[in-house]
Design a protein around this motif. Structure first.
Motif, PDB file in Angstrom:
ATOM      1  N   MET A  39       0.838  -1.210   0.000  1.00 24.47           N
ATOM      2  CA  MET A  39       0.000   0.000   0.000  1.00 24.47           C
ATOM      3  C   MET A  39       0.872   1.260   0.000  1.00 24.47           C
ATOM      4  O   MET A  39       0.549   2.249  -0.641  1.00 24.47           O
ATOM      5  CB  MET A  39      -0.953  -0.012   1.195  1.00 24.47           C
ATOM      6  CG  MET A  39      -2.152  -0.906   0.978  1.00 24.47           C
ATOM      7  SD  MET A  39      -3.470  -0.611   2.148  1.00 24.47           S
ATOM      8  CE  MET A  39      -2.983  -1.686   3.460  1.00 24.47           C
ATOM      9  N   GLN A  40       1.978   1.199   0.734  1.00 25.87           N
ATOM     10  CA  GLN A  40       2.899   2.344   0.743  1.00 25.87           C
ATOM     11  C   GLN A  40       3.491   2.563  -0.639  1.00 25.87           C
ATOM     12  O   GLN A  40       3.634   3.692  -1.102  1.00 25.87           O
ATOM     13  CB  GLN A  40       4.019   2.108   1.765  1.00 25.87           C
ATOM     14  CG  GLN A  40       3.533   2.269   3.197  1.00 25.87           C
ATOM     15  CD  GLN A  40       4.608   1.932   4.216  1.00 25.87           C
ATOM     16  OE1 GLN A  40       5.277   0.906   4.093  1.00 25.87           O
ATOM     17  NE2 GLN A  40       4.771   2.774   5.205  1.00 25.87           N
ATOM     18  N   ILE A  42       2.142   1.661  -3.531  1.00 29.54           N
ATOM     19  CA  ILE A  42       1.098   2.172  -4.421  1.00 29.54           C
ATOM     20  C   ILE A  42       0.953   3.680  -4.234  1.00 29.54           C
ATOM     21  O   ILE A  42       0.885   4.447  -5.197  1.00 29.54           O
ATOM     22  CB  ILE A  42      -0.262   1.466  -4.141  1.00 29.54           C
ATOM     23  CG1 ILE A  42      -0.161  -0.037  -4.433  1.00 29.54           C
ATOM     24  CG2 ILE A  42      -1.394   2.099  -4.948  1.00 29.54           C
ATOM     25  CD1 ILE A  42       0.224  -0.410  -5.841  1.00 29.54           C
ATOM     26  N   PHE A  43       0.911   4.085  -2.974  1.00 30.52           N
ATOM     27  CA  PHE A  43       0.772   5.517  -2.688  1.00 30.52           C
ATOM     28  C   PHE A  43       1.950   6.288  -3.283  1.00 30.52           C
ATOM     29  O   PHE A  43       1.780   7.334  -3.904  1.00 30.52           O
ATOM     30  CB  PHE A  43       0.691   5.754  -1.177  1.00 30.52           C
ATOM     31  CG  PHE A  43       0.393   7.187  -0.820  1.00 30.52           C
ATOM     32  CD1 PHE A  43      -0.926   7.601  -0.610  1.00 30.52           C
ATOM     33  CD2 PHE A  43       1.404   8.131  -0.694  1.00 30.52           C
ATOM     34  CE1 PHE A  43      -1.222   8.920  -0.290  1.00 30.52           C
ATOM     35  CE2 PHE A  43       1.121   9.450  -0.381  1.00 30.52           C
ATOM     36  CZ  PHE A  43      -0.197   9.857  -0.171  1.00 30.52           C
ATOM     37  N   GLU A  46       1.611   6.537  -7.016  1.00 33.89           N
ATOM     38  CA  GLU A  46       0.527   7.460  -7.367  1.00 33.89           C
ATOM     39  C   GLU A  46       0.964   8.911  -7.172  1.00 33.89           C
ATOM     40  O   GLU A  46       0.653   9.784  -7.976  1.00 33.89           O
ATOM     41  CB  GLU A  46      -0.715   7.146  -6.522  1.00 33.89           C
ATOM     42  CG  GLU A  46      -1.383   5.844  -6.932  1.00 33.89           C
ATOM     43  CD  GLU A  46      -2.548   5.441  -6.046  1.00 33.89           C
ATOM     44  OE1 GLU A  46      -3.362   4.611  -6.488  1.00 33.89           O
ATOM     45  OE2 GLU A  46      -2.636   5.945  -4.903  1.00 33.89           O
TER      46      GLU A  46
ATOM     47  N   ALA B 126      -7.164   3.435   3.157  1.00 32.87           N
ATOM     48  CA  ALA B 126      -5.980   2.805   3.744  1.00 32.87           C
ATOM     49  C   ALA B 126      -4.718   3.154   2.962  1.00 32.87           C
ATOM     50  O   ALA B 126      -3.649   3.327   3.539  1.00 32.87           O
ATOM     51  CB  ALA B 126      -6.161   1.290   3.798  1.00 32.87           C
ATOM     52  N   ARG B 127      -4.865   3.289   1.640  1.00 31.41           N
ATOM     53  CA  ARG B 127      -3.695   3.639   0.823  1.00 31.41           C
ATOM     54  C   ARG B 127      -3.138   4.991   1.214  1.00 31.41           C
ATOM     55  O   ARG B 127      -1.933   5.227   1.149  1.00 31.41           O
ATOM     56  CB  ARG B 127      -4.072   3.615  -0.655  1.00 31.41           C
ATOM     57  CG  ARG B 127      -3.999   2.211  -1.225  1.00 31.41           C
ATOM     58  CD  ARG B 127      -4.921   2.026  -2.377  1.00 31.41           C
ATOM     59  NE  ARG B 127      -4.552   2.802  -3.537  1.00 31.41           N
ATOM     60  CZ  ARG B 127      -5.272   2.813  -4.664  1.00 31.41           C
ATOM     61  NH1 ARG B 127      -6.362   2.078  -4.755  1.00 31.41           N
ATOM     62  NH2 ARG B 127      -4.886   3.523  -5.695  1.00 31.41           N
ATOM     63  N   VAL B 128      -4.013   5.904   1.591  1.00 29.43           N
ATOM     64  CA  VAL B 128      -3.545   7.238   2.014  1.00 29.43           C
ATOM     65  C   VAL B 128      -3.042   7.170   3.461  1.00 29.43           C
ATOM     66  O   VAL B 128      -1.989   7.715   3.793  1.00 29.43           O
ATOM     67  CB  VAL B 128      -4.694   8.272   1.903  1.00 29.43           C
ATOM     68  CG1 VAL B 128      -4.212   9.649   2.325  1.00 29.43           C
ATOM     69  CG2 VAL B 128      -5.246   8.305   0.485  1.00 29.43           C
ATOM     70  N   ARG B 131       0.482   5.639   4.304  1.00 28.50           N
ATOM     71  CA  ARG B 131       1.603   6.544   4.060  1.00 28.50           C
ATOM     72  C   ARG B 131       1.861   7.447   5.268  1.00 28.50           C
ATOM     73  O   ARG B 131       2.991   7.711   5.625  1.00 28.50           O
ATOM     74  CB  ARG B 131       1.284   7.381   2.813  1.00 28.50           C
ATOM     75  CG  ARG B 131       2.373   8.324   2.398  1.00 28.50           C
ATOM     76  CD  ARG B 131       3.553   7.581   1.801  1.00 28.50           C
ATOM     77  NE  ARG B 131       4.474   8.510   1.165  1.00 28.50           N
ATOM     78  CZ  ARG B 131       5.585   8.130   0.568  1.00 28.50           C
ATOM     79  NH1 ARG B 131       5.900   6.867   0.497  1.00 28.50           N
ATOM     80  NH2 ARG B 131       6.387   9.021   0.023  1.00 28.50           N
TER      81      ARG B 131
END
Lengths: 78, 247
Positions: A39-40, A42-43, A46, B126-128, B131
């Motif tokens: 997820m990190q 992907i962020f 992006e 969750a993706r945000v 981070r």
């Protein structure tokens, strides 16, 4: 930074790994690339390219090389 | 009180009822609230109510079942605010039917709104949050998702799914500092609840220990707690807010 450098930098910063680890890198190939690391990553991708990846592409992003292929769908040439 | 000062929140289904009360209370507590609704203009009264709040309301009109629109919404939040501290998955529908009268099409719609849209928004948020290594996700479940209820097989199943998703997401996202909790309201005085008819409502009151319907603001108070740093060690919980209702 050109696109390739941005792409590498996203992996390095999101996963906290070295540039030398990138060639041949696979999902879950290093401890940091687990589901949270994914997820990190992907962020970071992006953010770097100003895109938002589709869920199917997030699931498909299984390696450093595969990511390059997927980004072409978003007009990011590496 | 400014329990959410500087925080960025997204509240779905904010045009009325519980979602409306949550968005209002969050803004009163200093949050910048992206308030979601489907119908353009339906958030005007919320905007007016919160004009003098320490936080603010920013309308985000989209259908939660439209995955592309949900993605655009989260992307907009990320671009404008750079972070997302709290997601409240409140939007939901409640068509009741006894077992013999369940329409599969309606059942699928209920799961699209109450379950799959929630799942999608959890993924996006969750993706945000991963981070920033923090965040609070609050899902609106229901007492019937815990206990079941006659005539609500589909709705109770959807809310049961919300409870299971909450517990699983809490476990999976905890290492990233993201808390995930649910509120399970009982009988709350909303248009949706009143739609069952006055006679039925007065009958149902006998089943509530506190002898009255809950107010949307009382559910909003529970959401405020879960969204705030007061709940910094609370995750994976299903907080009942039902006035000791028997269902």
């Amino acid at each position: 930074m050109n696109h390739s450098e941005k792409y590498e930098a996203a992996f390095v910063s999101a996963l906290g790994i070295s540039k030398d680890d990138l060639p041949g890198l696979q999902y879950q190939g290093v401890a940091a690339w687990d589901s949270i690391g994914h997820m990190q990553l992907i962020f970071a991708l992006e953010e770097a390219f100003g895109i938002m990846l589709d869920t199917s592409d997030i699931i498909d992003l299984s390696s450093f090389e595969k990511g390059k292929e997927l980004l072409r769908k978003y007009d990011v040439e590496l | 009180m400014d329990l959410l000062k500087g925080k960025i929140a997204l509240v779905t289904g904010a045009s009325r009822g519980i979602g409306n009360a949550i968005a209002e209370l969050f803004a009163q507590n200093g949050a910048s609230v992206y308030a979601n609704a489907r119908k353009i203009g339906s958030l005007d009264s919320l905007l007016a109510k919160c004009e003098n709040s320490s936080g603010r309301i920013m309308p985000l009109y989209f259908d939660v079942t439209d995955a592309a629109a949900a993605k655009q919404a989260v992307m907009r939040i990320k671009k404008e605010s750079g972070r997302l501290d709290c997601l409240v998955n409140n939007a939901g529908i409640m068509p009741d039917a006894l077992i013999g009268m369940i329409d599969q099409k309606v059942a699928r719609e209920v799961f699209e709104v109450n379950v799959f849209a929630v799942m999608e928004l959890i993924q996006l948020a969750a993706r945000v949050m991963v981070r920033q290594k923090s965040g609070s996700i609050i899902n609106l479940a229901s007492i019937v998702g815990v206990n079941g209820n006659k005539g609500q097989l589909v709705y109770s199943a959807s809310k049961g799914a919300v409870i299971a998703m909450t517990k699983t997401a809490a476990k999976e996202l905890a290492p990233a500092g993201i808390r995930v909790n649910a509120i399970a309201p009982g009988m709350i005085d909303t248009d949706l609840f009143r739609s069952v008819g006055a006679e039925k409502v007065s009958g149902l009151l006998r089943n509530i220990g506190l002898g009255r319907l809950g107010k949307p603001s009382e559910i909003a108070n529970a959401a405020l707690f879960l969204a705030s740093d007061m709940a910094s060690y609370v995750t994976g919980q299903i907080l009942g807010a039902d006035g000791a209702a028997l269902v």
